[in-house]
Enzyme design. Structure first.
Site, PDB file in Angstrom:
ATOM      1  N   LYS A  95      23.237   8.669   6.088  1.00 57.14           N
ATOM      2  CA  LYS A  95      22.683   8.817   7.441  1.00 57.14           C
ATOM      3  C   LYS A  95      23.347   7.789   8.351  1.00 57.14           C
ATOM      4  CE  LYS A  95      17.915   9.487   9.052  1.00 57.14           C
ATOM      5  NZ  LYS A  95      16.540   9.026   8.788  1.00 57.14           N
TER       6      LYS A  95
HETATM    7  C1  E4P Z   1      14.117  10.885  10.621  1.00 59.85           C
HETATM    8  O1  E4P Z   1      15.030  10.899   9.860  1.00 59.85           O
HETATM    9  C2  E4P Z   1      13.377   9.663  10.980  1.00 59.85           C
HETATM   10  O2  E4P Z   1      13.246   8.867   9.826  1.00 59.85           O
HETATM   11  C3  E4P Z   1      11.985   9.930  11.458  1.00 59.85           C
HETATM   12  O3  E4P Z   1      11.677  11.294  11.520  1.00 59.85           O
HETATM   13  C4  E4P Z   1      11.559   9.119  12.623  1.00 59.85           C
HETATM   14  O4  E4P Z   1      10.235   9.451  12.933  1.00 59.85           O
HETATM   15  P1  E4P Z   1       9.281   8.519  13.811  1.00 59.85           P
HETATM   16  O5  E4P Z   1       9.592   8.779  15.241  1.00 59.85           O
HETATM   17  O6  E4P Z   1       7.895   8.987  13.456  1.00 59.85           O
HETATM   18  O7  E4P Z   1       9.546   7.100  13.399  1.00 59.85           O
END
Ligand code: E4P
Length: 218
Positions: A87
Site C-alpha cells: 500500500k
Molecule cells: C483503508 O485502507 C483505510 O485503512 C481505512 O479505510 C481508513 O478508514 P478511516 O477513515 O475510518 O480511518
C-alpha cells in the site's frame, strides 16, 4: 463484491474469516499503532500472522514517502508473504513507485485517494487496487459515495483493470451503496460486516418459527 476487513486486530480478522465471507485485510500505520505493534521485526511478524489467517490480499502500508524508499520498503513487505499487497500513498513518488513495483509483478494498493483525478493516476500507474476514502469525504461535507460512482464510470469508460477498493466505510448503507455502484471491494470494520446480519423481521420471524415448532413438538 469482495469484503476486506479494515483492521490489524488478529481476533477480529479471525472472527470475520470464520464467518466465511472474508476476502482480504487492509491495514494502515494508524491501525498497526492501535494494536501496539512497533519495531520492524514485530511489524513483519504481525503481517505474517495476518497472512496466516486469510487466503489472500493483505494490504501492508509503506512508511517511506520518497520513490527509492517506497520501492525498497515495498519489496521488503512483498517478501513477507505472497498474500501481501503493498500500500503506497497517492503522492508523486507513490505513483512512480506503484508503476515500478507493478512492473516487477508486485501487487499494489494506492491509498489516500480523494478525487477522480487521483484515481485516474493510480489506474494509469497500474495499481492493483485504488482506495478512495469515502467516510473521510463525508466528514468534510463532500459526497464520498459520489466519488465511488465517478471512479466506477471512468474506469468503465477505459476498461482500467484497477479494482475500486471503497475504504473508510462507516456503516452498512455505505457498503450497500458501494455494491449498487459496483465497487469491486469494500473494506470496513468488523462491526459493519456483522451489522449486515441484522434485521428485526428476521429475529421476529425466527422466534415465531421456533415457537410454532415447539407448540407441536414440545
Ligand atoms: C483503508 O485502507 C483505510 O485503512 C481505512 O479505510 C481508513 O478508514 P478511516 O477513515 O475510518 O480511518
Amino acid at each position: 463484491m469482495k469484503f476486506f476487513i479494515d483492521t490489524a486486530n488478529l481476533k477480529e480478522i479471525q472472527e470475520a474469516y470464520d464467518l466465511g465471507v472474508l476476502d482480504g485485510v487492509t491495514t494502515n500505520p494508524s491501525l498497526m499503532a492501535k494494536e501496539g505493534i512497533k519495531g520492524a521485526d514485530n511489524i513483519r511478524a504481525h503481517y505474517k500472522a495476518i497472512c496466516n489467517i486469510v487466503d489472500d490480499n493483505v494490504s501492508a502500508e509503506v512508511i517511506a514517502t520518497d520513490f527509492e524508499g517506497i520501492v525498497r520498503e515495498g519489496k521488503e513487505l512483498a517478501k513477507i508473504d505472497s498474500k501481501i499487497v503493498v500500500k503506497a500513498p497517492m503522492i508523486r513518488d507513490g505513483v512512480k513507485a506503484i508503476k515500478k513495483l507493478t512492473s516487477e509483478g508486485i501487487r499494489t494498493n494506492c491509498t489516500l485517494v480523494f478525487s477522480p483525478g487521483q484515481a485516474i493516476l493510480a489506474a494509469k500507474a497500474g495499481a492493483t487496487f485504488v482506495s478512495p476514502f469515502l467516510g473521510r469525504l463525508d466528514d468534510i461535507s463532500q459526497d464520498g459515495i459520489e466519488l465511488i460512482a465517478q471512479i466506477r464510470n471512468i474506469y468503465n469508460n477505459y476498461g482500467f483493470g484497477t479494482q475500486i477498493l471503497a475504504a473508510s466505510i462507516r456503516h452498512t448503507i455505505h457498503l450497500v451503496k458501494c455494491a449498487e455502484i459496483g465497487a469491486d471491494v469494500a473494506t470496513c470494520p468488523l462491526k459493519v460486516i456483522t451489522d449486515l446480519l441484522n434485521h428485526p423481521l428476521t429475529d421476529i420471524g425466527l422466534a415465531k418459527f421456533l415457537a410454532d415448532h415447539k407448540k407441536v413438538n414440545g
